[in-house]
Design an enzyme around this catalytic site. Sequence first.
Site, PDB file in Angstrom:
ATOM      1  N   ASP A  77       1.455  -6.393  -8.368  1.00 56.35           N
ATOM      2  CA  ASP A  77       0.442  -6.196  -7.337  1.00 56.35           C
ATOM      3  C   ASP A  77       0.384  -7.388  -6.383  1.00 56.35           C
ATOM      4  OD1 ASP A  77      -1.668  -4.723  -6.092  1.00 56.35           O
ATOM      5  OD2 ASP A  77      -3.126  -6.028  -7.070  1.00 56.35           O
TER       6      ASP A  77
ATOM      7  N   ASP B 224       4.171  -7.333  -4.225  1.00 58.18           N
ATOM      8  CA  ASP B 224       4.583  -6.259  -3.312  1.00 58.18           C
ATOM      9  C   ASP B 224       4.433  -6.642  -1.837  1.00 58.18           C
ATOM     10  OD1 ASP B 224       1.823  -6.246  -3.314  1.00 58.18           O
ATOM     11  OD2 ASP B 224       1.608  -4.161  -3.938  1.00 58.18           O
TER      12      ASP B 224
ATOM     13  N   ARG C  56       6.907  -8.629   3.418  1.00 57.40           N
ATOM     14  CA  ARG C  56       7.108  -9.639   4.471  1.00 57.40           C
ATOM     15  C   ARG C  56       8.511 -10.238   4.401  1.00 57.40           C
ATOM     16  NH1 ARG C  56       1.692 -10.079   3.078  1.00 57.40           N
ATOM     17  NH2 ARG C  56       2.076 -11.508   1.343  1.00 57.40           N
TER      18      ARG C  56
ATOM     19  N   ASP D 179      -1.261   0.343  -1.360  1.00 56.75           N
ATOM     20  CA  ASP D 179      -1.604  -0.707  -2.320  1.00 56.75           C
ATOM     21  C   ASP D 179      -3.080  -0.660  -2.691  1.00 56.75           C
ATOM     22  OD1 ASP D 179      -1.741  -2.965  -3.875  1.00 56.75           O
ATOM     23  OD2 ASP D 179      -1.371  -4.376  -2.266  1.00 56.75           O
ATOM     24  N   HIS D 180      -3.945  -0.705  -1.687  1.00 58.36           N
ATOM     25  CA  HIS D 180      -5.390  -0.740  -1.947  1.00 58.36           C
ATOM     26  C   HIS D 180      -5.909   0.591  -2.493  1.00 58.36           C
ATOM     27  CE1 HIS D 180      -5.721  -4.250   1.154  1.00 58.36           C
ATOM     28  NE2 HIS D 180      -5.259  -4.627  -0.028  1.00 58.36           N
TER      29      HIS D 180
ATOM     30  N   ASP E 251      -5.131   0.523  -6.092  1.00 55.66           N
ATOM     31  CA  ASP E 251      -6.025  -0.465  -6.723  1.00 55.66           C
ATOM     32  C   ASP E 251      -7.389   0.147  -7.024  1.00 55.66           C
ATOM     33  OD1 ASP E 251      -4.130  -2.445  -6.720  1.00 55.66           O
ATOM     34  OD2 ASP E 251      -4.881  -3.446  -4.922  1.00 55.66           O
TER      35      ASP E 251
END
Length: 399
Positions: A104, A107, A112, A125-126, A129
């Site tokens: 987490d 990633d 980047r 991602d969020h 989560d």
Amino acid sequence: MAGYEYVSLEQLAGFDKYKYSAVDTNPLSLYVMHPFWNTIVKVFPTWLAPNLITFSGFLLVVFNFLLMAYFDPDFYASAPGHKHVPDWVWIVVGILNFVAYTLDGVDGKQARRTNSSTPLGELFDHGLDSWSCVYFVVTVYSIFGRGSTGVSVFVLYLLLWVVLFSFILSHWEKYNTGILFLPWGYDISQVTISFVYIVTAVVGVEAWYEPFLFNFLYRDLFTSMIIGCALCVTLPMSLLNFFRSYKNNTLKHNSVYEAVVPLFSPCLLFILSTAWILWSPSDILELHPRVFYFMVGTAFANSTCQLIVCQMSSTRCPTLNWLLVPLFLVVLVVNLGVASYVESILLYTLTTAFTLAHIHYGVQVVSNLQQNWLNLGLINGTNKCLQVERRQWKILKRK
């Protein structure tokens, strides 16, 4: 429902203008974890997609949840006189929890590093989560479980809500301030719990029966840490960040009503689910605690994902989540009085419906965004071709 567009044209336009803005002030994250993640990310090949890393970490959290559900289905495995969870399971869960936490954290760095950062990656991602919260909390519960030496299922239900509200506060902040202030409690809890899992394998669950200090038990320490972190760290920092934005006149919403709209659905979900517990003729939470937690966590994740979409696209958050309608009807039916087996069927049916609806929502949102960016890419490509053709035509005319 299959043809319903979950992302409006206004939101699609907002995503096109989105720029990531986050602040991380946690010393553990800044001075320990980030240097560690910067080293780990170099191990991954550059062709590895960041979203695949994100999804892999999520699957590990789900696997831990399912593994513990197999060995401790009713949360009595850690109680005296019951068959305990095998030591190797605690080691596996501890290692996988830390690996999931590491993935987490890695990633975004991989994105980047490979120049592949997109708003979709952040949303993915969020969004995962938000769903991981319930898997994480319920898995941790097995350390103490219920019974004379554990925590009651209702207390754990309240602790789950403390974690859920702590999570959504960060995105509520961003909805109002435009900046995501990463919570301190997340990094501390992940590292601590991973360590506690391993310690449990070494010393056994019986070690947690003993008082931590005087008559203060480890279960009381567990409860106090969650509530204390929320009330003394997460909530004050969120309100402080909101107040600073207000003083600097940078709030994105001027009225109090608009500022708190994202909290309506989570609060109503808490009210309805709590009402079901209190009015349940068969004491549904005692009967099916794991399923009830999962139902609540899934509905919460859906509301949070809608908030994340709105804060990233700078659009208004919906006042209510439609998933609350069937929940309201079920609570109404339960209040009128139903047989125990009927209430259990209602819970499993609602949980299944929520899960399928949430997965469908996630797939459709990702599909809508991908299609929009594909169309934009084709349009931009066509425009560039037209520009080249015009330049070539002008050159030919001059000749």
